[in-house]
Design a protein around this motif. Structure first.
Motif, mmCIF file in Angstrom:
data_model
loop_
_atom_site.group_PDB
_atom_site.id
_atom_site.type_symbol
_atom_site.label_atom_id
_atom_site.label_comp_id
_atom_site.label_asym_id
_atom_site.label_seq_id
_atom_site.Cartn_x
_atom_site.Cartn_y
_atom_site.Cartn_z
ATOM 1 N N VAL A 8 0.848 -1.199 0.000
ATOM 2 C CA VAL A 8 0.000 0.000 0.000
ATOM 3 C C VAL A 8 0.883 1.247 0.000
ATOM 4 O O VAL A 8 1.802 1.363 0.814
ATOM 5 C CB VAL A 8 -0.929 0.049 1.231
ATOM 6 N N ILE A 9 0.621 2.151 -0.942
ATOM 7 C CA ILE A 9 1.195 3.495 -0.889
ATOM 8 C C ILE A 9 0.174 4.356 -0.163
ATOM 9 O O ILE A 9 -0.921 4.592 -0.675
ATOM 10 C CB ILE A 9 1.458 4.069 -2.293
ATOM 11 N N PRO A 42 4.614 13.322 -9.426
ATOM 12 C CA PRO A 42 4.371 12.087 -10.181
ATOM 13 C C PRO A 42 5.574 11.154 -10.147
ATOM 14 O O PRO A 42 5.418 9.926 -10.150
ATOM 15 C CB PRO A 42 4.070 12.585 -11.601
ATOM 16 N N GLU A 43 6.771 11.726 -10.082
ATOM 17 C CA GLU A 43 7.980 10.889 -10.075
ATOM 18 C C GLU A 43 8.086 10.050 -8.807
ATOM 19 O O GLU A 43 8.562 8.913 -8.841
ATOM 20 C CB GLU A 43 9.220 11.767 -10.233
ATOM 21 N N ARG A 44 7.638 10.582 -7.670
ATOM 22 C CA ARG A 44 7.697 9.820 -6.424
ATOM 23 C C ARG A 44 6.719 8.655 -6.462
ATOM 24 O O ARG A 44 7.010 7.565 -5.954
ATOM 25 C CB ARG A 44 7.415 10.732 -5.230
ATOM 26 N N TYR A 45 5.573 8.863 -7.068
ATOM 27 C CA TYR A 45 4.634 7.750 -7.261
ATOM 28 C C TYR A 45 5.255 6.687 -8.172
ATOM 29 O O TYR A 45 5.138 5.488 -7.913
ATOM 30 C CB TYR A 45 3.336 8.254 -7.893
ATOM 31 N N GLN A 46 5.895 7.136 -9.258
ATOM 32 C CA GLN A 46 6.502 6.191 -10.191
ATOM 33 C C GLN A 46 7.572 5.351 -9.495
ATOM 34 O O GLN A 46 7.671 4.139 -9.730
ATOM 35 C CB GLN A 46 7.128 6.952 -11.367
ATOM 36 N N GLU A 47 8.386 5.982 -8.672
ATOM 37 C CA GLU A 47 9.428 5.257 -7.944
ATOM 38 C C GLU A 47 8.811 4.205 -7.036
ATOM 39 O O GLU A 47 9.323 3.077 -6.917
ATOM 40 C CB GLU A 47 10.274 6.234 -7.125
ATOM 41 N N ALA A 48 7.699 4.548 -6.393
ATOM 42 C CA ALA A 48 7.031 3.603 -5.493
ATOM 43 C C ALA A 48 6.437 2.436 -6.269
ATOM 44 O O ALA A 48 6.489 1.280 -5.821
ATOM 45 C CB ALA A 48 5.950 4.320 -4.691
ATOM 46 N N ILE A 49 5.865 2.707 -7.438
ATOM 47 C CA ILE A 49 5.316 1.639 -8.277
ATOM 48 C C ILE A 49 6.425 0.682 -8.701
ATOM 49 O O ILE A 49 6.280 -0.553 -8.624
ATOM 50 C CB ILE A 49 4.613 2.232 -9.512
ATOM 51 N N SER A 50 7.549 1.240 -9.152
ATOM 52 C CA SER A 50 8.685 0.410 -9.571
ATOM 53 C C SER A 50 9.219 -0.421 -8.407
ATOM 54 O O SER A 50 9.552 -1.597 -8.575
ATOM 55 C CB SER A 50 9.807 1.286 -10.142
ATOM 56 N N ILE A 55 1.489 3.289 -14.196
ATOM 57 C CA ILE A 55 0.365 2.495 -13.682
ATOM 58 C C ILE A 55 -0.039 1.434 -14.697
ATOM 59 O O ILE A 55 -0.223 0.259 -14.371
ATOM 60 C CB ILE A 55 -0.840 3.400 -13.359
ATOM 61 N N LEU A 56 -0.164 1.841 -15.955
ATOM 62 C CA LEU A 56 -0.660 0.935 -16.988
ATOM 63 C C LEU A 56 0.306 -0.193 -17.297
ATOM 64 O O LEU A 56 -0.105 -1.309 -17.616
ATOM 65 C CB LEU A 56 -0.965 1.723 -18.272
#
Length: 290
Positions: A41-42, A69-77, A136-137
């Motif tokens: 979970v983020i 948006p970059e911090r979200y991307q890092e968390a997804i990765s 995300i996609l």
């Protein structure tokens, strides 16, 4: 060339929208438990997800501002690289309308520009949001996004008296965000009931409003797995394509095409191979010039 269409197994892209108190976090965890596997979970909601740690097993990353948006991307990765099966992003609203989010970035860029033109400021900012959406996609895991909804009060007749009632309106994210998702569920404050605003699965057609349950996740994972397995990424073949490039323009176009479909676990190797090919082309070009 055209070919016969076939259904392939897929990863879930689910949106759960609702006003504060409608049960978005609990609903997301409930569905994830039905999907099965490891859950991450983020949490952008000041640790609210951890309130349910006695009900569901999951790991959490508490994300504080700035919500770029970059911090979200890092968390997804990071979630994909760590082997989680489902990632809950609770919520994605701050990426758009939070401290350090897209609207905040746009406002600061507009004020800093000489012209003060808010329209031209989007030229550099929209690609950052699009990169977040693409992350995300293309993530190789199931993703559940919760979205805060705009809140409005309406008057309801109760025993002959007009009583104000809070209702959720449109989700707070960039217009069109929900179009990229598999399904979007909207939660009400009254009974935490679900209505469906978008659904590619057909599982919710004609369904009466009802609370989310573990069975919801079980039905979704069955539908998602009912198809051909997608073709595995072939890193060796991708590298061989780059090695056949004879100039920088060809390499750049080939790398861009490959990078789009490169899973997180192969990105480092593909990037390194691109740099090696770039060095080789540069040396060859310089040798020919000499």
């Amino acid at each position: 060339m055209f070919k016969k269409a076939t259904r392939k197994s897929a990863k879930l892209r689910l949106g759960i929208a609702g006003p504060s108190g409608s049960g978005k976090t609990f609903g997301a965890l409930t569905i994830a438990s039905g999907i099965g596997g490891k859950i991450a979970v983020i949490d952008t909601e000041n640790g609210s997800a951890s309130l349910y740690s006695n009900r569901f097993p999951f790991d959490v990353l508490e994300l504080a501002p700035p919500f770029t948006p970059e911090r979200y991307q890092e968390a997804i990765s990071a979630a994909a690289a760590a082997g989680y099966d489902t990632l809950i992003m609770d919520s994605v609203t701050p990426e758009w309308d939070g401290p350090g989010g897209i609207l905040d970035i746009h406002d600061k860029a507009t004020k800093a520009s000489k012209s003060g033109n808010s329209y031209t400021a989007w030229a550099d900012i929209t690609p950052r949001h699009n990169a977040f959406l693409n992350a995300i996609l293309r993530a190789p895991i199931h993703i559940i996004c919760t979205l805060r909804s705009k809140t409005e009060y309406v008057l309801q007749d109760v025993g002959g008296k007009s009583v104000p009632r809070k209702v959720g309106m449109a989700p707070i994210q960039r217009a069109g965000f929900e179009y990229e998702l598999t399904t979007v569920l909207e939660l009400s404050l009254d009974g935490h009931l679900v209505t469906v605003s978008k659904d590619r699965t057909g599982l919710f057609d004609g369904a009466d409003p009802a609370p989310l349950s573990k069975a919801t996740g079980e039905r979704l994972i069955t539908w998602l797995n009912d198809g051909e397995a997608p073709q595995a990424f072939d890193a060796d073949a991708a590298i061989a394509r780059m090695e056949r490039c004879t100039d920088m323009a060809d390499l750049a176009a080939t790398f861009k095409d490959i990078w789009t479909d490169t899973p997180v676990e192969h990105k480092q190797r593909i990037a390194a191979a691109k740099d090696t090919c770039k060095t080789k082309i540069t040396a060859t070009t310089q040798g020919d010039a000499a």
